[in-house]
Design an enzyme around this catalytic site. Structure first.
Site, PDB file in Angstrom:
ATOM      1  N   TYR A 151      -0.196 -12.913 -10.402  1.00 56.79           N
ATOM      2  CA  TYR A 151       0.577 -11.689 -10.164  1.00 56.79           C
ATOM      3  C   TYR A 151       2.075 -11.989  -9.979  1.00 56.79           C
ATOM      4  CZ  TYR A 151       1.936  -7.193  -8.119  1.00 56.79           C
ATOM      5  OH  TYR A 151       2.539  -5.997  -7.880  1.00 56.79           O
ATOM      6  N   HIS A 199       1.573  -2.337 -13.459  1.00 55.07           N
ATOM      7  CA  HIS A 199       2.673  -3.265 -13.168  1.00 55.07           C
ATOM      8  C   HIS A 199       4.049  -2.634 -13.444  1.00 55.07           C
ATOM      9  CE1 HIS A 199       0.466  -7.046 -12.199  1.00 55.07           C
ATOM     10  NE2 HIS A 199      -0.505  -6.356 -12.774  1.00 55.07           N
ATOM     11  N   GLY A 229     -11.744  -6.891  -2.829  1.00 54.77           N
ATOM     12  CA  GLY A 229     -11.536  -7.630  -4.069  1.00 54.77           C
ATOM     13  C   GLY A 229     -11.898  -6.845  -5.315  1.00 54.77           C
ATOM     14  N   GLY A 252      -9.977  -4.352  -6.476  1.00 53.02           N
ATOM     15  CA  GLY A 252      -8.760  -3.778  -7.052  1.00 53.02           C
ATOM     16  C   GLY A 252      -8.557  -2.335  -6.645  1.00 53.02           C
ATOM     17  N   ARG A 280      -7.057   3.307  -3.362  1.00 49.86           N
ATOM     18  CA  ARG A 280      -6.494   4.099  -4.474  1.00 49.86           C
ATOM     19  C   ARG A 280      -7.060   3.645  -5.814  1.00 49.86           C
ATOM     20  NH1 ARG A 280      -5.739   0.332  -7.017  1.00 49.86           N
ATOM     21  NH2 ARG A 280      -4.098  -1.215  -7.078  1.00 49.86           N
ATOM     22  N   ASP A 292       5.426  -0.522 -11.031  1.00 50.29           N
ATOM     23  CA  ASP A 292       6.085  -0.162  -9.756  1.00 50.29           C
ATOM     24  C   ASP A 292       7.218  -1.108  -9.388  1.00 50.29           C
ATOM     25  OD1 ASP A 292       4.231  -2.184  -9.100  1.00 50.29           O
ATOM     26  OD2 ASP A 292       3.541  -1.220  -7.240  1.00 50.29           O
ATOM     27  N   ASP A 308       0.463   0.776  -4.014  1.00 53.00           N
ATOM     28  CA  ASP A 308      -0.749   0.898  -3.200  1.00 53.00           C
ATOM     29  C   ASP A 308      -0.463   1.644  -1.897  1.00 53.00           C
ATOM     30  OD1 ASP A 308      -1.552  -0.679  -5.254  1.00 53.00           O
ATOM     31  OD2 ASP A 308      -1.789  -2.507  -4.081  1.00 53.00           O
ATOM     32  N   SER A 317      -7.265  -1.546  -3.640  1.00 57.33           N
ATOM     33  CA  SER A 317      -6.255  -1.589  -2.574  1.00 57.33           C
ATOM     34  C   SER A 317      -6.828  -1.555  -1.179  1.00 57.33           C
ATOM     35  CB  SER A 317      -5.262  -0.445  -2.712  1.00 57.33           C
ATOM     36  OG  SER A 317      -4.389  -0.719  -3.726  1.00 57.33           O
ATOM     37  N   SER A 318      -7.851  -2.363  -0.944  1.00 53.60           N
ATOM     38  CA  SER A 318      -8.373  -2.446   0.419  1.00 53.60           C
ATOM     39  C   SER A 318      -7.276  -2.954   1.358  1.00 53.60           C
ATOM     40  CB  SER A 318      -9.598  -3.355   0.466  1.00 53.60           C
ATOM     41  OG  SER A 318      -9.315  -4.588  -0.154  1.00 53.60           O
TER      42      SER A 318
HETATM   43  C1  GLA Z   1      -1.367  -4.287  -7.340  1.00 53.73           C
HETATM   44  C2  GLA Z   1      -0.056  -4.243  -6.569  1.00 53.73           C
HETATM   45  C3  GLA Z   1       0.748  -2.985  -6.938  1.00 53.73           C
HETATM   46  C4  GLA Z   1       0.900  -2.832  -8.451  1.00 53.73           C
HETATM   47  C5  GLA Z   1      -0.450  -3.021  -9.154  1.00 53.73           C
HETATM   48  C6  GLA Z   1      -0.309  -3.080 -10.647  1.00 53.73           C
HETATM   49  O1  GLA Z   1      -2.206  -3.261  -6.941  1.00 53.73           O
HETATM   50  O2  GLA Z   1      -0.290  -4.289  -5.190  1.00 53.73           O
HETATM   51  O3  GLA Z   1       2.005  -3.004  -6.296  1.00 53.73           O
HETATM   52  O4  GLA Z   1       1.864  -3.718  -8.939  1.00 53.73           O
HETATM   53  O5  GLA Z   1      -1.111  -4.209  -8.728  1.00 53.73           O
HETATM   54  O6  GLA Z   1       0.171  -1.893 -11.160  1.00 53.73           O
END
Ligand code: GLA
Length: 397
Positions: free
Chosen positions: A235, A48, A136, A138, A41, A50, A186, A140-141
């Site tokens: 995180y 941040h 890596g 970002g 995605r 969610d 994600d 969402s693998s």
């Molecule tokens: C990562 C987390 C998500 C979300 C984003 C930031 O992708 O897995 O849940 O918090 O960071 O928006």
């Protein structure tokens, strides 16, 4: 975007599926009985938010993960990560980490929580996974892997599970087997993505609606190659600071505050000096982001892409100043995008590395990417460009 020297040719869905099936047959000597595909995605706006019960605009992309399973008479679960050429075996009776293969923990976690949720034993499986999402970056693998593994095993079990419940079980796997206290963004994006549009997810009500983009808008993902792993990043610390801010604001406001979602920008402005200063900066980002998402949805629906793009730049600035989850390389990319005339650009996802997204008009993509490339190279960065298309969510193949 037409092919050019800066663009990475990412593997498409069909090729990735063919490779996974071929690897499965070669490794296990039989055809898979279940094949699932789940996309990665991009987070377009709502950083941040969610896990603060907020809202996000995101899109599933045309890069994802394929997962194949066939049943076996042998006990235990065997996993072949065909992209990395790694093999692992595990048993759900123990909750220990999968040795030698990081991605194995996501799969084990997903199977473990599906087994627990259904009360139905999961055993005797041969599995092959193949990721066509850059690791890596970002994108969402890990969620793409979790969701594809969940879909594939549910098919083997002959069970249909509510999609939101599936997302929750994948999130639980990430919390407890990978150690990242992520929200649901994600997994939701990977499951509920729609072709050619964004999804607007509300992580309080768990409602998802679609937001259609003009046809001529495209997103470039730009990877300046900064190592990114949410497991080793701050995180979880950021999440704790947000919860701290919410708890302090709850004592000051006359109505219930369960999460930062419950605090309006006006209430925050009036009370920020009365809470811990560090936590207040993190909260400023989140509360600002939720407000930007809501304004952004209206702007896109009214066709005002220019103003929507400005919100992306504002979001990035807030990442720099308030949430401190950007890094110099991503700041260079975003600044270069602005100077190249892109309507909007920002960090996408958890941050502390990873990728930036740049929103462009399709007929401008080539020239904008060339300008960004030149600016970055002059500053010692060799960026990779991936043009991604908003895509449909996870499917059985
Ligand atoms: C990562 C987390 C998500 C979300 C984003 C930031 O992708 O897995 O849940 O918090 O960071 O928006």
């Amino acid at each position: 975007m037409t092919a050019d020297k800066t663009k990475v040719i990412a593997m498409n869905k069909e090729t990735a599926i063919q490779k996974t099936v071929a690897a499965h047959i070669e490794n296990f000597g039989k055809n898979p009985e279940s094949i699932a595909w789940a996309p990665g995605r991009i987070e377009v706006l709502g950083n941040h938010t969610d896990y603060n019960a907020g809202t996000v605009l995101s899109a599933a992309i045309d890069l994802g993960h394929c997962f194949c399973i066939s049943r076996s008479a042998r006990p235990g679960i065997r996993l072949f990560a065909a992209d990395a050429g790694q093999r692992a075996g595990f048993d759900l009776a123990d909750t220990g980490k999968v040795p030698n293969i990081g991605s194995g923990n996501y799969v084990k976690g997903v199977f473990y929580f599906i087994q627990e949720h259904l009360g139905q034993k999961i055993d005797g499986l041969d599995c092959t996974s193949f990721g066509a999402v850059p690791l890596g970056a970002g994108l969402s693998s890990s969620a793409a892997l979790e969701v594809s593994a969940a879909y594939a095993v549910l098919k083997i079990l002959g069970v249909t599970l509510d999609k939101k419940e599936t997302a929750r079980l994948c999130q639980k796997a990430e919390h407890q087997f990978a150690g990242t206290k992520c929200g649901l963004l994600d997994q939701f994006s990977s499951i509920f993505g729609i072709g050619h549009g964004l999804i607007h997810s509300d992580f309080r009500t768990l409602d998802v609606t679609s937001v259609t983009l003009p046809d001529d808008i495209e997103f470039l993902v730009i990877n300046p190659h900064v190592k990114h792993s949410l497991t080793d990043s701050p995180y979880n610390e950021r999440r704790e600071r947000c919860e701290q801010a919410a708890a302090q604001l709850a004592k000051l406001l006359p109505h219930p505050v369960a999460a930062l979602r419950d605090v309006s920008p006006e209430e925050f402005a009036a009370n920020r000096s009365r809470i811990d200063a560090g936590a207040a900066r993190r909260a400023a980002h989140v509360i600002g982001e939720i407000d930007r998402v809501e304004r952004g949805v209206k702007l896109v629906r009214n066709g005002n892409i220019k103003a929507f793009g400005r919100l992306l730049f504002e979001s990035h600035q807030s990442s720099i100043e308030n949430f401190e989850n950007s890094c110099p390389e991503l700041d260079i990319v975003v600044d270069a995008a602005r100077k190249a005339g892109a309507p909007g650009a920002r960090i996408s996802g958890g941050g502390f590395g990873g990728c930036a997204i740049v929103m462009v008009q399709r007929d401008q993509a080539q020239v904008v990417s060339e300008k960004i490339d030149a600016t970055c190279r002059a500053k010692g960065i060799s960026p990779e460009f991936i043009a991604v298309t908003p895509s449909a969510g996870a499917v059985m193949v």
